[in-house]
Enzyme design. Structure first.
Site, PDB file in Angstrom:
ATOM      1  N   TYR A 135      12.307  -4.256  -4.663  1.00 24.88           N
ATOM      2  CA  TYR A 135      10.870  -4.587  -4.731  1.00 24.88           C
ATOM      3  C   TYR A 135      10.663  -5.745  -5.697  1.00 24.88           C
ATOM      4  O   TYR A 135      10.064  -6.771  -5.350  1.00 24.88           O
ATOM      5  CB  TYR A 135      10.075  -3.358  -5.176  1.00 24.88           C
ATOM      6  CG  TYR A 135       8.673  -3.650  -5.646  1.00 24.88           C
ATOM      7  CD1 TYR A 135       8.374  -3.741  -6.999  1.00 24.88           C
ATOM      8  CD2 TYR A 135       7.631  -3.825  -4.735  1.00 24.88           C
ATOM      9  CE1 TYR A 135       7.085  -4.012  -7.438  1.00 24.88           C
ATOM     10  CE2 TYR A 135       6.345  -4.088  -5.171  1.00 24.88           C
ATOM     11  CZ  TYR A 135       6.084  -4.177  -6.530  1.00 24.88           C
ATOM     12  OH  TYR A 135       4.806  -4.442  -6.977  1.00 24.88           O
ATOM     13  N   LYS A 139       9.322  -9.587  -5.230  1.00 21.69           N
ATOM     14  CA  LYS A 139       8.072 -10.018  -5.889  1.00 21.69           C
ATOM     15  C   LYS A 139       8.320 -11.339  -6.626  1.00 21.69           C
ATOM     16  O   LYS A 139       7.442 -12.191  -6.729  1.00 21.69           O
ATOM     17  CB  LYS A 139       7.558  -8.949  -6.854  1.00 21.69           C
ATOM     18  CG  LYS A 139       7.044  -7.684  -6.202  1.00 21.69           C
ATOM     19  CD  LYS A 139       5.854  -7.940  -5.253  1.00 21.69           C
ATOM     20  CE  LYS A 139       4.570  -8.165  -5.981  1.00 21.69           C
ATOM     21  NZ  LYS A 139       3.406  -8.284  -5.038  1.00 21.69           N
TER      22      LYS A 139
HETATM   23  N1  LIG Z   1       0.290  -0.203  -7.956  1.00 16.44           N
HETATM   24  C1  LIG Z   1       0.703  -0.834  -9.030  1.00 16.44           C
HETATM   25  O1  LIG Z   1       0.929  -0.252 -10.103  1.00 16.44           O
HETATM   26  C2  LIG Z   1       0.936  -2.319  -8.977  1.00 16.44           C
HETATM   27  C3  LIG Z   1       1.210  -3.009 -10.167  1.00 16.44           C
HETATM   28  C4  LIG Z   1       1.413  -4.379 -10.128  1.00 16.44           C
HETATM   29  C5  LIG Z   1       1.316  -5.058  -8.934  1.00 16.44           C
HETATM   30  N2  LIG Z   1       1.053  -4.375  -7.787  1.00 16.44           N
HETATM   31  C6  LIG Z   1       0.905  -5.136  -6.549  1.00 16.44           C
HETATM   32  O2  LIG Z   1      -0.426  -4.888  -6.086  1.00 16.44           O
HETATM   33  C7  LIG Z   1      -0.480  -5.020  -4.662  1.00 16.44           C
HETATM   34  C8  LIG Z   1      -1.156  -3.794  -4.069  1.00 16.44           C
HETATM   35  O3  LIG Z   1      -0.404  -2.679  -4.416  1.00 16.44           O
HETATM   36  P1  LIG Z   1      -0.973  -1.220  -4.065  1.00 16.44           P
HETATM   37  O4  LIG Z   1      -0.521  -0.321  -5.148  1.00 16.44           O
HETATM   38  O5  LIG Z   1      -2.419  -1.319  -3.744  1.00 16.44           O
HETATM   39  O6  LIG Z   1      -0.135  -0.889  -2.731  1.00 16.44           O
HETATM   40  P2  LIG Z   1      -0.573  -0.081  -1.414  1.00 16.44           P
HETATM   41  O7  LIG Z   1       0.700   0.389  -0.804  1.00 16.44           O
HETATM   42  O8  LIG Z   1      -1.628   0.902  -1.732  1.00 16.44           O
HETATM   43  O9  LIG Z   1      -1.233  -1.219  -0.484  1.00 16.44           O
HETATM   44  C9  LIG Z   1      -0.449  -2.173   0.159  1.00 16.44           C
HETATM   45  C10 LIG Z   1      -1.112  -2.469   1.510  1.00 16.44           C
HETATM   46  O10 LIG Z   1      -0.334  -3.465   2.186  1.00 16.44           O
HETATM   47  C11 LIG Z   1      -0.326  -3.132   3.572  1.00 16.44           C
HETATM   48  N3  LIG Z   1       0.840  -3.743   4.236  1.00 16.44           N
HETATM   49  C12 LIG Z   1       2.148  -3.482   4.021  1.00 16.44           C
HETATM   50  N4  LIG Z   1       2.919  -4.188   4.864  1.00 16.44           N
HETATM   51  C13 LIG Z   1       2.073  -4.932   5.644  1.00 16.44           C
HETATM   52  C14 LIG Z   1       2.257  -5.862   6.703  1.00 16.44           C
HETATM   53  N5  LIG Z   1       3.488  -6.172   7.161  1.00 16.44           N
HETATM   54  N6  LIG Z   1       1.167  -6.430   7.265  1.00 16.44           N
HETATM   55  C15 LIG Z   1      -0.078  -6.128   6.824  1.00 16.44           C
HETATM   56  N7  LIG Z   1      -0.325  -5.251   5.813  1.00 16.44           N
HETATM   57  C16 LIG Z   1       0.745  -4.662   5.233  1.00 16.44           C
HETATM   58  C17 LIG Z   1      -0.236  -1.594   3.597  1.00 16.44           C
HETATM   59  O11 LIG Z   1      -0.664  -1.070   4.845  1.00 16.44           O
HETATM   60  C18 LIG Z   1      -1.168  -1.222   2.434  1.00 16.44           C
HETATM   61  O12 LIG Z   1      -2.472  -0.978   2.883  1.00 16.44           O
HETATM   62  C19 LIG Z   1       0.968  -5.217  -4.212  1.00 16.44           C
HETATM   63  O13 LIG Z   1       1.204  -6.597  -4.010  1.00 16.44           O
HETATM   64  C20 LIG Z   1       1.803  -4.732  -5.404  1.00 16.44           C
HETATM   65  O14 LIG Z   1       3.042  -5.408  -5.469  1.00 16.44           O
HETATM   66  C21 LIG Z   1       0.859  -3.027  -7.770  1.00 16.44           C
HETATM   67  C1  LIG Z   2       9.855   9.443 -14.991  1.00 17.53           C
HETATM   68  C2  LIG Z   2       8.710  10.053 -14.231  1.00 17.53           C
HETATM   69  C3  LIG Z   2       9.150  10.765 -12.977  1.00 17.53           C
HETATM   70  C4  LIG Z   2       7.665   8.949 -13.888  1.00 17.53           C
HETATM   71  C5  LIG Z   2       6.465   9.460 -13.053  1.00 17.53           C
HETATM   72  C6  LIG Z   2       5.455   8.350 -12.943  1.00 17.53           C
HETATM   73  C7  LIG Z   2       5.970   7.168 -12.082  1.00 17.53           C
HETATM   74  C8  LIG Z   2       5.916   7.551 -10.610  1.00 17.53           C
HETATM   75  C9  LIG Z   2       5.092   5.939 -12.384  1.00 17.53           C
HETATM   76  C10 LIG Z   2       5.130   5.597 -13.900  1.00 17.53           C
HETATM   77  C11 LIG Z   2       5.117   4.082 -14.023  1.00 17.53           C
HETATM   78  C12 LIG Z   2       4.730   3.633 -12.610  1.00 17.53           C
HETATM   79  C13 LIG Z   2       4.975   2.216 -12.214  1.00 17.53           C
HETATM   80  C14 LIG Z   2       5.101   1.889 -10.863  1.00 17.53           C
HETATM   81  C15 LIG Z   2       5.207   2.959  -9.794  1.00 17.53           C
HETATM   82  C16 LIG Z   2       4.937   4.395 -10.295  1.00 17.53           C
HETATM   83  C17 LIG Z   2       5.492   4.616 -11.697  1.00 17.53           C
HETATM   84  C18 LIG Z   2       7.006   4.404 -11.723  1.00 17.53           C
HETATM   85  C19 LIG Z   2       5.395   0.453 -10.421  1.00 17.53           C
HETATM   86  C20 LIG Z   2       6.901   0.400 -10.210  1.00 17.53           C
HETATM   87  C21 LIG Z   2       4.648   0.126  -9.078  1.00 17.53           C
HETATM   88  C22 LIG Z   2       4.868  -1.326  -8.662  1.00 17.53           C
HETATM   89  C23 LIG Z   2       4.358  -2.281  -9.742  1.00 17.53           C
HETATM   90  O1  LIG Z   2       4.474  -3.640  -9.354  1.00 17.53           O
HETATM   91  C24 LIG Z   2       5.018  -2.047 -11.118  1.00 17.53           C
HETATM   92  C25 LIG Z   2       6.450  -2.535 -11.136  1.00 17.53           C
HETATM   93  C26 LIG Z   2       4.243  -2.874 -12.148  1.00 17.53           C
HETATM   94  O2  LIG Z   2       4.689  -3.904 -12.653  1.00 17.53           O
HETATM   95  O3  LIG Z   2       3.118  -2.471 -12.462  1.00 17.53           O
HETATM   96  C27 LIG Z   2       4.866  -0.542 -11.492  1.00 17.53           C
HETATM   97  C28 LIG Z   2       5.437  -0.206 -12.868  1.00 17.53           C
HETATM   98  C29 LIG Z   2       4.918   1.183 -13.302  1.00 17.53           C
END
Ligand SMILES: NC(=O)c1ccc[n+]([C@@H]2O[C@H](COP(=O)([O-])OP(=O)(O)OC[C@H]3O[C@@H](n4cnc5c(N)ncnc54)[C@H](O)[C@@H]3O)[C@@H](O)[C@H]2O)c1
Ligand SMILES: CC(C)CCC[C@@H](C)[C@H]1CC[C@H]2C3=C(CC[C@]12C)[C@@]1(C)CC[C@H](O)[C@@](C)(C(=O)O)[C@@H]1CC3
Length: 333
Positions: A135, A139
């Site tokens: 992942y 990214k």
């Molecule tokens: N959740 C976090 O903690 C976190 C932290 C930092 C960055 N991000 C970034 O934020 C963004 C959103 O993350 P999220 O947590 O909302 O994820 P999410 O999985 O809830 O949403 C991602 C969406 O992308 C859509 N998608 C995936 N593949 C696709 C494709 N081929 N065509 C069209 N749509 C597609 C999925 O259907 C989904 O609705 C991502 O870019 C992720 O890398 C997330």
């Molecule tokens: C050790 C325990 C089982 C942890 C349980 C919680 C764990 C599922 C979350 C704690 C920190 C979270 C996290 C992301 C996903 C869920 C956790 C691991 C993350 C990897 C999601 C994608 C983002 O891009 C991320 C890399 C970011 O930079 O924010 C997230 C980092 C934290």
């Protein structure tokens, strides 16, 4: 300014759509699945990797927010490369053909993270040379191609949130609860004193919209990446404990040595790799999640404050309270 939110049916994307609508912007959504129905929004269903799917959604659009990704914990290398790298190149090409002027990418603060402590990390830190998972590997590629695409007639910016949490989060809270329900949340990994950023989703949304509004001819944000955080680093296990106790689960009290658990995660990772042709296992305890649980990783958002006037609009405690209320259905029975 009409927006297209690619990934707008996801956790962050849906919150971005809601806020754009509340601020009076016209919004299209593009996603591979539909998770909601709102008369004010046209949802285009398709694969962002396919030009024929994407082009209709770009008609009349001035700004694209790209927040789509395969599930971050899915460990599917081919899918991550297809969607996050190849798919993003397709989005850029389609935007240019459709005459879209602005693109905001949702990147991740973890593009510089290699499993060691990062304290108040800044955007000029180098990309991880050895990303901890597929992942993160993709990214990094994604952010590079978006920022390289910045030009005098197509302005791009990357927003790097970290540890997004809030209502409708499908990753952090549900996985934490499942781990607790499986009896695997009795121990903390490490000494419990590692400071990390968790960012309430509405602050991340605010940062995205500020970034979109800041893009333009001669803007200092063009072609750059910005951390968006809550500006309140918190002990990782204190944060998880607040969520767990709020949902009536016991907080972990004892400690396991970080190095020992990391070593176990490496061995488990090898088994997962060897068993992959037979069975696709997705462990919660991976080298990445163990490092996230046991090291410092918090980032400075000073650049976003200075260049786009960013400030968190919801405090960490208020965000945690709202999140716990929204997940009451996951409370311990
Ligand atoms: N959740 C976090 O903690 C976190 C932290 C930092 C960055 N991000 C970034 O934020 C963004 C959103 O993350 P999220 O947590 O909302 O994820 P999410 O999985 O809830 O949403 C991602 C969406 O992308 C859509 N998608 C995936 N593949 C696709 C494709 N081929 N065509 C069209 N749509 C597609 C999925 O259907 C989904 O609705 C991502 O870019 C992720 O890398 C997330
Ligand atoms: C050790 C325990 C089982 C942890 C349980 C919680 C764990 C599922 C979350 C704690 C920190 C979270 C996290 C992301 C996903 C869920 C956790 C691991 C993350 C990897 C999601 C994608 C983002 O891009 C991320 C890399 C970011 O930079 O924010 C997230 C980092 C934290």
């Amino acid at each position: 300014m009409r927006f297209l939110v690619i990934g707008g049916c996801g956790f962050l994307g849906r919150h971005i759509v809601d806020e754009l609508l509340s601020r009076g912007f016209p919004v299209n959504v593009f996603d591979i699945r539909s998770t909601f129905d709102d008369g004010r929004v046209k949802i285009f269903l398709g694969d962002l990797c396919k030009k024929e799917d994407l082009m209709p959604a770009l008609e009349g659009v001035s700004a694209v927010i790209h927040c789509a990704t395969p599930p971050p914990l899915s460990n599917n290398r081919a899918l991550f490369h297809k969607v996050n790298h190849d798919g993003t190149l397709n989005i850029i090409a389609c935007c240019k053909e459709a005459g879209v002027k602005r693109m905001v990418l949702t990147s991740s603060a973890s593009v510089v993270y290699e499993g060691s402590d990062i304290k108040n990390g800044v955007e000029t830190m180098p990309y991880a040379s050895k990303p901890m998972d597929y992942y993160t590997e993709t990214k990094i590629l994604q952010e590079k191609v978006v920022l390289q695409a910045n030009s005098d007639d197509f302005y791009t910016v990357a927003v790097r949130p970290h540890g997004i949490f809030g209502p409708r989060d499908p990753h952090l809270v549900p996985t934490t609860v499942r781990t607790a329900q499986a009896g695997k949340m009795k121990f903390m990994i490490g000494n419990g004193e590692n400071l990390v950023d968790f960012t309430f989703v509405r602050n991340v949304v605010h940062g995205h919209i500020l970034a979109a509004e800041s893009l333009g001819p001669g803007s200092k944000v063009n072609g750059k990446a910005y951390h968006i955080t809550n500006d309140e680093p918190i002990y990782f296990w204190t944060f998880l404990s607040k969520i767990l106790v709020g949902l009536k689960y016991d907080a972990p009290k004892r400690h396991l040595p970080f190095t020992f658990i990391y070593f176990l995660a490496l061995i488990l990772n090898l088994f997962v790799f060897l068993l992959k042709p037979i069975k696709d296992i997705k462990p919660t305890f991976t080298p990445m999640t163990v490092c996230l649980a046991g090291t410092h990783h918090y980032y400075s958002s000073e650049a976003a404050k200075k260049d786009m006037g960013y400030r968190p609009i919801v405090s960490l405690d208020d965000g945690i309270e709202e999140t716990i209320r929204s997940f009451s259905h996951l409370s311990k029975k």
